[in-house]
Design a protein around this motif. Sequence first.
Motif, short mmCIF file in Angstrom:
data_model
loop_
_atom_site.label_atom_id
_atom_site.label_comp_id
_atom_site.label_asym_id
_atom_site.label_seq_id
_atom_site.Cartn_x
_atom_site.Cartn_y
_atom_site.Cartn_z
N SER A 81 -0.53 7.75 -2.77
CA SER A 81 -0.09 6.68 -3.67
C SER A 81 1.20 6.05 -3.18
CB SER A 81 0.10 7.24 -5.09
OG SER A 81 -1.15 7.63 -5.62
N THR A 82 2.10 6.87 -2.63
CA THR A 82 3.34 6.31 -2.07
C THR A 82 3.02 5.43 -0.87
OG1 THR A 82 4.53 8.29 -2.81
CG2 THR A 82 5.64 6.90 -1.19
N GLU A 83 2.08 5.87 -0.05
CA GLU A 83 1.70 5.06 1.11
C GLU A 83 1.09 3.73 0.66
OE1 GLU A 83 -1.01 5.23 5.17
OE2 GLU A 83 -0.59 7.10 4.10
N ALA A 84 0.26 3.77 -0.39
CA ALA A 84 -0.38 2.54 -0.87
C ALA A 84 0.62 1.63 -1.59
CB ALA A 84 -1.55 2.88 -1.80
N TYR A 85 1.43 2.20 -2.49
CA TYR A 85 2.32 1.38 -3.31
C TYR A 85 3.60 0.97 -2.58
CZ TYR A 85 -0.25 1.63 -7.69
OH TYR A 85 -1.19 1.45 -8.67
N GLY A 88 2.32 -0.08 1.35
CA GLY A 88 1.56 -1.33 1.33
C GLY A 88 2.11 -2.36 0.37
N GLY A 89 2.17 -1.99 -0.91
CA GLY A 89 2.62 -2.93 -1.94
C GLY A 89 4.02 -3.46 -1.68
N ARG A 90 4.94 -2.55 -1.33
CA ARG A 90 6.34 -2.96 -1.06
C ARG A 90 6.58 -3.33 0.40
NH1 ARG A 90 7.32 -3.83 -6.12
NH2 ARG A 90 7.78 -2.04 -7.44
N ARG A 91 5.55 -3.24 1.21
CA ARG A 91 5.61 -3.63 2.63
C ARG A 91 6.59 -2.78 3.45
NH1 ARG A 91 5.46 -9.29 0.38
NH2 ARG A 91 3.45 -10.18 0.95
N LEU A 92 6.73 -1.51 3.10
CA LEU A 92 7.61 -0.63 3.88
C LEU A 92 6.87 0.01 5.05
CD1 LEU A 92 9.59 1.12 0.99
CD2 LEU A 92 10.33 -0.78 2.44
N GLY A 93 5.55 -0.09 5.05
CA GLY A 93 4.75 0.44 6.16
C GLY A 93 4.32 1.88 5.95
N SER A 94 3.21 2.23 6.54
CA SER A 94 2.66 3.58 6.41
C SER A 94 3.45 4.62 7.18
CB SER A 94 1.21 3.61 6.90
OG SER A 94 0.38 2.87 6.05
N PHE A 154 0.60 -8.07 -4.76
CA PHE A 154 1.08 -6.70 -4.65
C PHE A 154 -0.08 -5.73 -4.79
CE2 PHE A 154 2.43 -2.78 -6.75
CZ PHE A 154 3.47 -2.34 -5.94
N PHE A 155 -0.91 -5.92 -5.82
CA PHE A 155 -2.01 -4.99 -6.06
C PHE A 155 -3.12 -5.13 -5.01
CE2 PHE A 155 -0.02 -4.78 -10.26
CZ PHE A 155 0.10 -3.41 -10.34
N ALA A 156 -3.25 -6.31 -4.42
CA ALA A 156 -4.20 -6.46 -3.31
C ALA A 156 -3.73 -5.63 -2.11
CB ALA A 156 -4.34 -7.93 -2.92
N ARG A 157 -2.40 -5.64 -1.84
CA ARG A 157 -1.86 -4.83 -0.74
C ARG A 157 -2.02 -3.34 -1.03
NH1 ARG A 157 2.05 -8.81 -1.30
NH2 ARG A 157 3.58 -7.39 -2.24
N VAL A 158 -1.82 -2.95 -2.30
CA VAL A 158 -2.02 -1.55 -2.68
C VAL A 158 -3.47 -1.14 -2.44
CG1 VAL A 158 -2.05 0.06 -4.64
CG2 VAL A 158 -0.11 -1.50 -4.34
N SER A 159 -4.39 -1.96 -2.88
CA SER A 159 -5.82 -1.69 -2.70
C SER A 159 -6.17 -1.57 -1.22
CB SER A 159 -6.64 -2.78 -3.38
OG SER A 159 -8.02 -2.51 -3.28
N ASP A 160 -5.64 -2.48 -0.42
CA ASP A 160 -5.86 -2.42 1.03
C ASP A 160 -5.28 -1.14 1.62
OD1 ASP A 160 -7.11 -4.88 0.92
OD2 ASP A 160 -5.38 -6.00 1.71
N GLY A 161 -4.13 -0.72 1.09
CA GLY A 161 -3.50 0.51 1.56
C GLY A 161 -4.37 1.73 1.29
N TYR A 162 -4.92 1.80 0.09
CA TYR A 162 -5.82 2.91 -0.24
C TYR A 162 -7.06 2.90 0.65
CZ TYR A 162 -3.46 4.62 -4.49
OH TYR A 162 -2.58 5.19 -5.38
N ALA A 163 -7.62 1.71 0.88
CA ALA A 163 -8.82 1.60 1.72
C ALA A 163 -8.54 2.07 3.14
CB ALA A 163 -9.32 0.16 1.72
N ALA A 164 -7.35 1.74 3.66
CA ALA A 164 -6.98 2.17 5.01
C ALA A 164 -6.83 3.69 5.09
CB ALA A 164 -5.68 1.48 5.44
N ILE A 165 -6.25 4.29 4.05
CA ILE A 165 -6.12 5.75 4.01
C ILE A 165 -7.49 6.41 3.98
CG2 ILE A 165 -5.29 7.71 2.63
CD1 ILE A 165 -3.05 5.73 1.63
#
Length: 199
Positions: A81-85, A88-94, A154-165
């Motif tokens: 969740s931290t990686e996604a939010y 991804g969401g905050r654009r801090l990178g994985s 923001f939530f689109a980036r979060v969703s993309d982050g989860y999909a990448a994980i």
Amino acid sequence: MRRLAAELRAAGYKVIETREPGGTPTGEKMRKVLLDSGTAALAPLAEMALMFASRAQHIAEVIEPALAAGSIVLCDRFTDSTEAYQGGGRRLGSQVVRELHRVLCGNLQPDLTILLDSNPGASVSRARRRNKRTSRAGHHAHDENRFEQETRGFFARVSDGYAAIAKRESGRVVMVDARGTPAQTHQRIMEVVRRKLKG
């Protein structure tokens, strides 16, 4: 998670239910800061640092002792969740999230992560309704709406982050279709968990 815990206990397993951020008295204090809309100006790096501070305490105080005692630990959210939010969401990178997890959390990984696949817009709307209900009912003196006030982007980036994980960690992360009824979703989760326990 409560339904899953109940079924596992009925099958004879020792189960601990917990959540993040929070899970400990100290972590719950951090949760108030992280989720309260009154802290909207919290810097992204400070937000991530608080998430990891809460998690490190949670691992030391709850998760590791429970695992050592032979319990199954069910945790609502963890480093993914931290990686996604934040990643991804905050654009801090994985990469920074994964490195902090390695250093601060001893790289402790779940045996199984269930990623509920649903419509992001519907999920945010449901969370907003839930938070309003609990605030009106007096369950807590603060709100937990800070993330729900974010933009669609923001939530689109979060969703993309989860999909990448899920793609990267396909052996651990199982995506479960959560677009049906709660009973249907629970049945799908139980099928995944039973397979894992048999393996």
